[in-house]
Design an enzyme around this catalytic site. Sequence first.
Site, PDB file in Angstrom:
ATOM      1  CG  ASP A  58      -9.840   0.003   4.844  1.00 50.77           C
ATOM      2  OD1 ASP A  58      -9.617  -0.475   3.716  1.00 50.77           O
ATOM      3  OD2 ASP A  58      -9.079  -0.142   5.818  1.00 50.77           O
ATOM      4  CD  GLN A 113      -3.624  -4.397   6.478  1.00 46.05           C
ATOM      5  OE1 GLN A 113      -3.737  -3.370   5.844  1.00 46.05           O
ATOM      6  NE2 GLN A 113      -4.037  -5.551   5.997  1.00 46.05           N
ATOM      7  CE  LYS A 125      -3.864  -2.382   2.198  1.00 39.61           C
ATOM      8  NZ  LYS A 125      -4.631  -2.730   3.398  1.00 39.61           N
TER       9      LYS A 125
HETATM   10  N1  GUN Z   1      -7.160  -6.776   6.263  1.00 40.92           N
HETATM   11  C1  GUN Z   1      -7.564  -7.564   5.246  1.00 40.92           C
HETATM   12  N2  GUN Z   1      -8.158  -6.826   4.298  1.00 40.92           N
HETATM   13  C2  GUN Z   1      -8.133  -5.562   4.717  1.00 40.92           C
HETATM   14  C3  GUN Z   1      -8.602  -4.326   4.160  1.00 40.92           C
HETATM   15  O1  GUN Z   1      -9.180  -4.244   3.074  1.00 40.92           O
HETATM   16  N3  GUN Z   1      -8.372  -3.219   4.911  1.00 40.92           N
HETATM   17  C4  GUN Z   1      -7.756  -3.273   6.113  1.00 40.92           C
HETATM   18  N4  GUN Z   1      -7.599  -2.135   6.794  1.00 40.92           N
HETATM   19  N5  GUN Z   1      -7.314  -4.391   6.659  1.00 40.92           N
HETATM   20  C5  GUN Z   1      -7.509  -5.518   5.946  1.00 40.92           C
END
Ligand code: GUN
Length: 285
Positions: free
Chosen positions: A120, A97, A53
């Site tokens: 998100d 995350q 990311k």
């Molecule tokens: N963990 C697994 N998928 C995601 C996601 O799309 N966003 C976040 N913040 N954590 C995750």
Amino acid sequence: MTHVIDGKRIAADIRETLRQEVTLLRERHGIVPGLAVVIVGDDPASKVYVRMKRQACETAGIASFHHELPGDTSQEVLLALIARLNADPAVHGILTQLPLPGHISERAILEAISPFKDVDGFHPYNVGMLAIGEPLFPPCTPFGVMELLRVEGIDPKSRHVVVVGRSNIVGKPMALLMLAAHATVTICHSRSADLPALVGSADILVAAVGRPRMIPGDWIREGAVVIDVGTNRLPDGSLCGDVDFESARLKASHITPSPGGVGPMTIAMLLKNTVKSARRAHGLD
Ligand code: GUN
């Protein structure tokens, strides 16, 4: 002939378009979109995702603010960091995350993030906006699936979409986005009766269960569109989807591989939501 959907290429095209948009935002308006990424602890898979990311932000010209906290960080300390990020005008998106360590309430953290920086789309406000058909930030993975279908010229309108999986991150928001696109939607899961028959009734199948190759090709209707959201690690270290790709490709009209299908789209849509948030914060949208 079955068409294998190249999510890597489609995501790369979106990221290039965003890079150009970010350049214009900077040159014309002096705006630099910023994304804060928070990771707690050292789960290896989470660390890989977070690194990807950050790199994607840098390539697109988006500022990335990285906060790596030890696994024993208290909920109070994490909430204080989120409050600072909420108040920071250089930060347009905040991503914590998941999963978080067990002593931290995921709900409390997701609710603390400003809904207007929640790129998100996990805050209850944004879940609600999606449910009423007016999403501000659609969750990145299902948003990426909708974008793949759009680019491939596949319209879910009036088609039967079967979503296997009911998670808050993928299954539920996927079903809501498909409903908004006028599909007829069935959500099924591990306790659904006669999963093979449900899967076999899909015009568009979205598999998001997190179990390696659990859906074999002979469940799938001839000519169905197969979207595989799963990315599972096998004991030998290799990755595979929730669908058995080799047998499913013999039935599907279109199919996403895993890896290289939906996965790359998730990051592209995260960047898209971040740029949208920056534009919105400056009154441009
Ligand atoms: N963990 C697994 N998928 C995601 C996601 O799309 N966003 C976040 N913040 N954590 C995750």
